[in-house]
Scaffold this active site. Structure first.
Site, short mmCIF file in Angstrom:
data_model
loop_
_atom_site.label_atom_id
_atom_site.label_comp_id
_atom_site.label_asym_id
_atom_site.label_seq_id
_atom_site.Cartn_x
_atom_site.Cartn_y
_atom_site.Cartn_z
N SER A 51 4.59 89.05 64.10
CA SER A 51 4.24 90.47 64.07
C SER A 51 2.72 90.62 64.11
CB SER A 51 4.79 91.14 62.81
OG SER A 51 3.96 90.87 61.69
N ASN B 90 9.74 79.35 48.80
CA ASN B 90 10.00 80.37 49.81
C ASN B 90 8.77 80.50 50.69
OD1 ASN B 90 10.68 82.72 51.25
ND2 ASN B 90 9.99 84.05 49.60
N LEU C 276 17.28 79.95 54.22
CA LEU C 276 17.30 80.33 55.63
C LEU C 276 16.63 79.17 56.36
CD1 LEU C 276 17.80 82.38 57.92
CD2 LEU C 276 15.55 83.36 57.41
N SER C 277 17.41 78.37 57.08
CA SER C 277 16.90 77.12 57.66
C SER C 277 15.99 77.41 58.84
CB SER C 277 18.07 76.25 58.11
OG SER C 277 18.94 75.97 57.03
N ILE C 278 14.76 76.89 58.78
CA ILE C 278 13.77 77.09 59.84
C ILE C 278 13.21 75.76 60.34
CG2 ILE C 278 11.57 78.19 60.44
CD1 ILE C 278 13.74 80.22 59.84
N GLU D 200 6.49 79.27 54.51
CA GLU D 200 6.19 78.24 55.51
C GLU D 200 4.77 77.74 55.30
OE1 GLU D 200 8.42 77.12 57.46
OE2 GLU D 200 9.93 78.71 57.46
N ASP E 250 8.34 71.00 55.36
CA ASP E 250 7.08 71.36 54.70
C ASP E 250 7.25 71.43 53.20
OD1 ASP E 250 8.75 73.55 55.06
OD2 ASP E 250 7.14 74.97 55.45
N CYS F 138 13.19 81.86 52.38
CA CYS F 138 14.31 81.71 51.48
C CYS F 138 14.20 82.72 50.35
CB CYS F 138 14.33 80.30 50.90
SG CYS F 138 14.29 78.99 52.13
#
Length: 642
Positions: free
Chosen positions: A365, A75, A51-53, A77, A100, A2
């Site tokens: 990545s 912001n 930004l929905s995760i 995870e 979370d 986010c």
């Protein structure tokens, strides 16, 4: 993933204006296209772009505790949030969501600052505890997620994920930080905690900042985690242990309620991540892992190697050909990053992010493998030169080899075996100064020659290599490899690599996760002895051996390829356009540069006898930045030395 913003009035019970918070979030809307949220009360205001995760329905922010006395904007995870949730629920905490984010709120209530030691993930957050009158700003251990802050003229503390959020405020001072300009020219980025703006700072990785109601003074950030500064004995089977640890890190970071894929280049790092992620995807019965590659035609095309890995592991592979207009891209990069950024691999990185975002919201990545397991060529050279340096008396190095280095011609276009000037120079210097010479993008003498007389005076005495030397000095003096890695972990990794991946991925609303930067894996890998990582002069030796059962041998032991197209040719064929940019209004009005020196550099590169591609790219990016900010409210002062 986010974007977060906030305003804190430490000594005045003022409710921040929501319009100002909306302006800040609007400037970083690309970080969170799925919604926004705001919270304002006396002393404090938060804004959030989502930004929905995870927990798409229940994870809206800013989020509060049930009694609304603790508020969070976050912001990132937290990969171990499920385990922490079980522990917190056993202690009596009651959850209202699956997110979370809520674990951070309950964790603060249960553990206070001890929460930071328990979090495993990437994060930047602001947490307000009304009863205690405390605002906590915190950033993850490696610096994967950014957080910028500044004191405004009226004493308000403003903070946000990107510089653009703070620059959306009309009262944000706009004056260049002269030392940051010098650092950018030297290194290609501005190292933490500075930014290009004199009044704006970045919270360093692995640090937190405590702001308290009633206290006007802005305190210094405090560290909560430290990477190793000494080596330990390697386990009997280090490759197998590394494979086990990396596999666990990859699986932990596949947590998602939205489509997830992975970048796949022709290198060892991303292929290693894909090998384990593809296996986890198969076991999860969610379909094959999606993988993404951008290739540039020519010797550096990574698509054939990536395709071989994709076929071996059964991924759903997508590859595209990339081309880039680097003169146009220089201005795009300046806009995208919010300050000058000198790593031209940002251009292909943005291209692969765009490709991935068409099919996924989250991507894994391979970033971090070079820093943790010693993949860079400069590490091998530093260890070799340090060994040679130990046999030569200081006087011989300074006088004999130093004089030879100064006399040796700089032959940028000659075969590699004839380009000995940099090696001789490094050998003549002390260890840290020599290593700084290998990471500097524009050498001290050339950088000074580019500057105007006033800016040479402004930067007199400033040494961009001093921070690197100080960091290397914190390590065991008998471990030159660890010292170099440790310095990069505090400078190059958070200042270049992770800024690049954060800005390019967030520009297209893609969450990017690097499992190689699991902090436990980083601590374990950094502490391995040099011979485990560099045995036989091969970088990342332990990682290559760990992945031998999973990857093709020609990939594991082949030549390393950089993820970027050549820019030198473009700058030669379009030399007149480069000259017009670098000797144009934005550069000259700034007062930073000597026009004749800039023109001379363009001509030398165009001649084909010199390779100034990296320096020209940095200067073009800086020109783009100055062009975009010349009309700012305080432009008459912003382009003067701080």
């Amino acid at each position: 993933m986010c974007g977060i913003v906030g305003l804190f009035h430490p000594t005045v019970a003022l409710v921040p204006d929501e319009g100002r918070l909306r302006a800040m979030t609007g400037a970083i809307a690309h970080r969170g296209p799925d919604g926004d949220g705001f919270h304002a009360e006396p002393h404090l205001g938060f804004g959030h772009r989502r930004l929905s995760i995870v927990d798409l329905a229940g994870g809206a922010q800013p989020m509060t505790t049930e009694d609304r006395t603790v508020v969070l904007t976050f912001n990132g995870e937290i990969y171990n949030h499920a385990a922490l949730r079980r522990e917190l629920e056993a202690a009596g905490h009651r959850y209202r969501t699956r997110s979370d984010t809520e674990t951070i709120l309950h964790g603060w209530r249960e553990w206070g600052l001890g929460l930071l030691d328990r979090l495993k993930g990437m994060f930047a957050f602001a947490l307000w505890d009304r009863d205690r009158g405390e605002l906590l700003l915190a950033r993850d251990r490696l610096g994967e997620k950014p957080l910028h802050y500044a004191r405004l003229p009226d004493g308000t503390i403003a903070f946000g994920s990107e510089p653009a959020a703070l620059l959306a405020l009309p009262d944000m001072p706009r004056r260049l930080n002269a030392e940051a300009v010098g650092d950018f020219l030297a290194l290609g980025y501005v190292p933490d905690p500075a930014t290009i703006w004199a009044g704006m700072r970045r919270l360093p990785a692995a640090h937190f900042l405590f702001l308290r109601r009633g206290e006007a003074e802005l305190p210094e950030p405090r560290r909560y985690w430290q990477p190793p500064r000494t080596v330990v004995a390697a386990p009997d089977d280090a490759p197998a242990e590394l494979a086990r640890r990396l596999k666990a890190a990859v699986r932990a970071q596949m947590m998602s309620d939205v489509p997830l894929g992975a970048f796949l280049s022709g290198g060892v790092d991303s292929a290693s991540v894909v090998a384990f992620a593809a296996g986890a995807a198969r076991e999860g019965k969610g379909g094959p892992l999606a993988t993404f590659t951008i290739g540039f035609p020519g010797d550096g095309d990574e698509r054939p190697m990536a395709a071989a890995v994709a076929e071996r592991h059964g991924t759903l592979h997508r590859a595209e050909s990339g081309e880039a207009d680097y003169l146009t891209a220089a201005r795009d990069v300046a806009r995208l990053f919010g300050e000058p950024f000198g790593d031209h691999s940002a251009v292909p990185t943005l291209a692969v992010c765009r490709l991935a975002r068409q099919h996924a919201t989250v991507a894994l990545s391979g970033d971090g493998g070079d820093e943790v397991f010693a993949g860079y060529r400069r590490y091998r050279w530093h260890v070799l030169v340090e060994g040679a340096r130990s046999y030569l008396p200081p006087g011989v190095r300074r006088r004999v080899i130093g004089n030879l280095a100064r006399a040796y011609p700089k032959m940028d276009r000659a075969p590699r075996w004839l380009r000995a000037k940099s090696t001789l120079t490094e050998l003549s210097l002390e260890s840290a100064a020599g290593y700084y010479g290998t990471v500097a993008k524009i050498g001290d003498e050339r950088r000074r020659a580019l500057l105007s007389r006033d800016w040479r005076a402004a930067l007199d005495g400033h040494d961009p290599g001093a921070r690197i030397a100080a960091l290397m000095g914190e390590c065991d003096p008998d471990e030159p490899l660890l010292a170099a890695q440790y310095a990069d972990l505090h400078t190059y990794l958070p200042g270049d690599i992770l800024v690049k991946t954060d800005r390019t991925s967030m520009a297209v609303s893609l969450e990017l996760r690097p499992p190689m930067l699991d902090h436990d894996l980083v601590a374990w890998g950094m502490a391995l002895p040099a011979q485990v990582k560099l045995r036989g002069g091969v970088g990342k030796r332990v990682l290559r051996e760990a992945m031998a059962p999973h990857l093709p041998s020609h990939l594991l032991w082949g030549k390393k390829r950089g993820f970027a197209a050549s820019i030198g040719g473009q700058f030669r064929t379009r030399a007149e356009e480069v000259r017009l940019r670098l000797t144009g209004e934005a550069m000259l009005d700034s007062g930073v540069f000597d026009r004749d020196a800039l023109a001379r550099m363009v001509d030398e590169h165009a001649s084909g006898h010199f390779d100034h591609a990296q320096a020209l790219w940095q200067l073009l990016v800086l020109e783009g930045f100055l062009s975009q900010h010349a009309d700012a409210a305080h432009a008459s002062r912003s382009l003067q030395p701080a």
